[in-house]
Design a protein around this motif. Sequence first.
Motif, PDB file in Angstrom:
ATOM      1  N   ARG A   2      -2.010   2.013  21.676  1.00 16.11           N
ATOM      2  CA  ARG A   2      -1.822   0.470  20.749  1.00 16.11           C
ATOM      3  C   ARG A   2      -1.530   0.967  19.166  1.00 16.11           C
ATOM      4  O   ARG A   2      -0.915   0.391  18.632  1.00 16.11           O
ATOM      5  N   THR A   3      -2.791   2.297  19.008  1.00 18.17           N
ATOM      6  CA  THR A   3      -2.419   2.446  17.258  1.00 18.17           C
ATOM      7  C   THR A   3      -1.086   3.559  17.641  1.00 18.17           C
ATOM      8  O   THR A   3      -0.572   2.264  16.615  1.00 18.17           O
ATOM      9  N   LYS A   4      -0.825   3.278  18.243  1.00 21.81           N
ATOM     10  CA  LYS A   4       0.395   4.388  17.791  1.00 21.81           C
ATOM     11  C   LYS A   4       1.763   3.544  18.043  1.00 21.81           C
ATOM     12  O   LYS A   4       2.670   3.912  16.623  1.00 21.81           O
ATOM     13  N   SER A   5       1.660   2.261  18.759  1.00 19.49           N
ATOM     14  CA  SER A   5       2.657   1.459  18.505  1.00 19.49           C
ATOM     15  C   SER A   5       3.010   0.523  17.784  1.00 19.49           C
ATOM     16  O   SER A   5       4.049   0.425  17.614  1.00 19.49           O
ATOM     17  N   GLN A   6       1.586   0.205  17.184  1.00 25.17           N
ATOM     18  CA  GLN A   6       1.494  -0.689  16.148  1.00 25.17           C
ATOM     19  C   GLN A   6       1.941   0.101  15.351  1.00 25.17           C
ATOM     20  O   GLN A   6       3.115  -0.570  13.819  1.00 25.17           O
ATOM     21  N   PHE A   7       2.015   1.881  14.859  1.00 29.59           N
ATOM     22  CA  PHE A   7       2.367   2.063  13.174  1.00 29.59           C
ATOM     23  C   PHE A   7       3.961   2.545  13.747  1.00 29.59           C
ATOM     24  O   PHE A   7       4.167   2.483  12.736  1.00 29.59           O
ATOM     25  N   ARG A   8       4.214   2.385  14.574  1.00 33.65           N
ATOM     26  CA  ARG A   8       5.334   2.868  14.689  1.00 33.65           C
ATOM     27  C   ARG A   8       6.812   1.801  14.783  1.00 33.65           C
ATOM     28  O   ARG A   8       7.613   1.849  14.285  1.00 33.65           O
ATOM     29  N   GLU A   9       5.596   0.289  15.221  1.00 36.42           N
ATOM     30  CA  GLU A   9       6.802  -0.823  14.522  1.00 36.42           C
ATOM     31  C   GLU A   9       6.639  -1.202  13.267  1.00 36.42           C
ATOM     32  O   GLU A   9       8.157  -1.226  12.299  1.00 36.42           O
ATOM     33  N   ILE A  10       6.012  -0.385  12.687  1.00 35.85           N
ATOM     34  CA  ILE A  10       6.211  -0.669  10.721  1.00 35.85           C
ATOM     35  C   ILE A  10       6.638   0.205   9.915  1.00 35.85           C
ATOM     36  O   ILE A  10       6.614   0.513   9.152  1.00 35.85           O
ATOM     37  N   GLN A  11       6.664   1.136  10.882  1.00 39.82           N
ATOM     38  CA  GLN A  11       7.818   2.245   9.819  1.00 39.82           C
ATOM     39  C   GLN A  11       8.638   2.234   9.563  1.00 39.82           C
ATOM     40  O   GLN A  11       8.980   2.919   8.083  1.00 39.82           O
ATOM     41  N   ASP A  12      10.017   1.760   9.931  1.00 39.51           N
ATOM     42  CA  ASP A  12      10.506   1.278   8.910  1.00 39.51           C
ATOM     43  C   ASP A  12      10.275   0.459   7.977  1.00 39.51           C
ATOM     44  O   ASP A  12      11.806  -0.201   7.818  1.00 39.51           O
ATOM     45  N   GLU A  13       9.757  -0.226   7.676  1.00 37.04           N
ATOM     46  CA  GLU A  13       9.496  -1.648   7.503  1.00 37.04           C
ATOM     47  C   GLU A  13       9.693  -0.879   5.694  1.00 37.04           C
ATOM     48  O   GLU A  13       9.152  -0.229   4.921  1.00 37.04           O
ATOM     49  N   PRO A  19       0.916  -1.304   0.007  1.00 40.50           N
ATOM     50  CA  PRO A  19      -0.208  -0.114   0.001  1.00 40.50           C
ATOM     51  C   PRO A  19       1.299   1.467  -0.044  1.00 40.50           C
ATOM     52  O   PRO A  19       2.347   1.191   0.358  1.00 40.50           O
ATOM     53  N   THR A  20       0.115   2.169  -0.609  1.00 38.85           N
ATOM     54  CA  THR A  20       0.762   3.364  -0.628  1.00 38.85           C
ATOM     55  C   THR A  20       1.191   3.718   0.920  1.00 38.85           C
ATOM     56  O   THR A  20       0.880   4.126   1.338  1.00 38.85           O
ATOM     57  N   LYS A  21       2.280   5.310   0.947  1.00 37.87           N
ATOM     58  CA  LYS A  21       2.436   5.781   1.841  1.00 37.87           C
ATOM     59  C   LYS A  21       0.924   6.476   1.997  1.00 37.87           C
ATOM     60  O   LYS A  21       0.550   6.730   3.510  1.00 37.87           O
ATOM     61  N   GLU A  22       0.082   7.623   1.891  1.00 39.24           N
ATOM     62  CA  GLU A  22      -0.860   7.962   1.595  1.00 39.24           C
ATOM     63  C   GLU A  22      -1.840   6.971   2.264  1.00 39.24           C
ATOM     64  O   GLU A  22      -2.424   7.648   3.421  1.00 39.24           O
ATOM     65  N   ALA A  23      -1.636   5.728   1.396  1.00 38.44           N
ATOM     66  CA  ALA A  23      -3.119   4.368   2.103  1.00 38.44           C
ATOM     67  C   ALA A  23      -2.772   4.274   3.429  1.00 38.44           C
ATOM     68  O   ALA A  23      -3.874   4.459   5.036  1.00 38.44           O
ATOM     69  N   LEU A  24      -1.589   4.194   4.267  1.00 43.89           N
ATOM     70  CA  LEU A  24      -0.974   3.377   5.063  1.00 43.89           C
ATOM     71  C   LEU A  24      -1.300   4.826   6.902  1.00 43.89           C
ATOM     72  O   LEU A  24      -2.178   4.471   7.516  1.00 43.89           O
ATOM     73  N   LEU A  25      -1.139   6.135   5.805  1.00 43.46           N
ATOM     74  CA  LEU A  25      -1.219   7.632   6.506  1.00 43.46           C
ATOM     75  C   LEU A  25      -3.024   7.621   6.872  1.00 43.46           C
ATOM     76  O   LEU A  25      -2.956   7.814   7.972  1.00 43.46           O
ATOM     77  N   SER A  26      -3.425   7.383   6.391  1.00 41.71           N
ATOM     78  CA  SER A  26      -5.275   7.073   6.244  1.00 41.71           C
ATOM     79  C   SER A  26      -5.407   6.349   6.982  1.00 41.71           C
ATOM     80  O   SER A  26      -6.175   6.642   7.635  1.00 41.71           O
ATOM     81  N   LEU A  27      -5.636   5.195   6.954  1.00 44.85           N
ATOM     82  CA  LEU A  27      -5.456   4.383   7.700  1.00 44.85           C
ATOM     83  C   LEU A  27      -5.096   4.397   8.941  1.00 44.85           C
ATOM     84  O   LEU A  27      -5.908   4.463  10.195  1.00 44.85           O
ATOM     85  N   TYR A  28      -4.341   5.246   9.509  1.00 47.19           N
ATOM     86  CA  TYR A  28      -3.644   5.849  10.350  1.00 47.19           C
ATOM     87  C   TYR A  28      -4.603   6.650  11.311  1.00 47.19           C
ATOM     88  O   TYR A  28      -4.600   6.530  12.526  1.00 47.19           O
ATOM     89  N   SER A  29      -4.538   7.788  10.489  1.00 49.48           N
ATOM     90  CA  SER A  29      -5.645   8.573  11.134  1.00 49.48           C
ATOM     91  C   SER A  29      -7.048   8.278  11.063  1.00 49.48           C
ATOM     92  O   SER A  29      -7.437   8.488  12.426  1.00 49.48           O
ATOM     93  N   SER A  30      -7.362   6.903  10.364  1.00 46.16           N
ATOM     94  CA  SER A  30      -8.852   6.880  10.979  1.00 46.16           C
ATOM     95  C   SER A  30      -8.857   5.614  12.252  1.00 46.16           C
ATOM     96  O   SER A  30      -9.571   6.175  12.881  1.00 46.16           O
ATOM     97  N   THR A  31      -7.405   4.881  12.098  1.00 44.62           N
ATOM     98  CA  THR A  31      -7.658   4.128  13.392  1.00 44.62           C
ATOM     99  C   THR A  31      -7.536   5.227  14.791  1.00 44.62           C
ATOM    100  O   THR A  31      -7.948   4.967  15.199  1.00 44.62           O
ATOM    101  N   LEU A  32      -7.210   6.041  14.638  1.00 47.93           N
ATOM    102  CA  LEU A  32      -6.266   7.432  15.707  1.00 47.93           C
ATOM    103  C   LEU A  32      -8.061   7.840  15.942  1.00 47.93           C
ATOM    104  O   LEU A  32      -8.530   7.738  16.816  1.00 47.93           O
ATOM    105  N   ARG A  33      -8.759   8.672  14.843  1.00 46.26           N
ATOM    106  CA  ARG A  33      -9.812   9.007  14.721  1.00 46.26           C
ATOM    107  C   ARG A  33     -11.295   8.394  15.719  1.00 46.26           C
ATOM    108  O   ARG A  33     -11.877   8.357  16.608  1.00 46.26           O
ATOM    109  N   THR A  34     -10.719   6.513  15.094  1.00 45.98           N
ATOM    110  CA  THR A  34     -12.249   5.777  15.628  1.00 45.98           C
ATOM    111  C   THR A  34     -11.968   5.334  17.264  1.00 45.98           C
ATOM    112  O   THR A  34     -11.913   5.378  17.813  1.00 45.98           O
ATOM    113  N   SER A  35     -10.274   5.388  17.680  1.00 38.47           N
ATOM    114  CA  SER A  35      -9.295   5.095  19.285  1.00 38.47           C
ATOM    115  C   SER A  35     -10.021   6.608  19.908  1.00 38.47           C
ATOM    116  O   SER A  35     -10.788   6.479  21.354  1.00 38.47           O
ATOM    117  N   ARG A  36     -10.949   7.601  19.456  1.00 35.76           N
ATOM    118  CA  ARG A  36     -10.530   8.311  19.986  1.00 35.76           C
ATOM    119  C   ARG A  36     -12.488   8.620  20.747  1.00 35.76           C
ATOM    120  O   ARG A  36     -12.907   9.268  21.391  1.00 35.76           O
TER     121      ARG A  36
END
Length: 102
Positions: free
Chosen positions: A37-48, A6-23
Amino acid sequence: MAVAAPTKEALLSLYSSTLRTSRVFSSYNFREYFVRRTKSQFREIQDETDSAKISAFYNERVKELQVLKRSAIVNQLYGGWRLVIEKDLPKGSQEVMTRSDS
C-alpha cells in the motif's frame, strides 16, 4: 496564496519511515499489505506537480504514519502464530521431503 509543497527529501523521509514502520508488523498479512500500500500510494504521487495536492498528500500520510505506528505496536503485542510462508531455513541447508510410508 500559494501552498508550500514539502521538499523531495521530506517526501522520501516520510516514505522510508512508512516502509520501516510497515515492516515492523509481526503478522505477515498486515506487514505485506502495508508495504504494498505504501509503495502504491507514493508511486501515484510521484509525478504530481501541483503543490497543493502534494502538500495535502504529505499531511495525510503523516497522520496515517502515526496511526500505523500505533497499530504496529498493538500487532506486536497480539501478533499470533507465524504462517508457513514465513518459515526461515538456515542458509545453505535444503529441506528434504520424505514420505512417511517409506
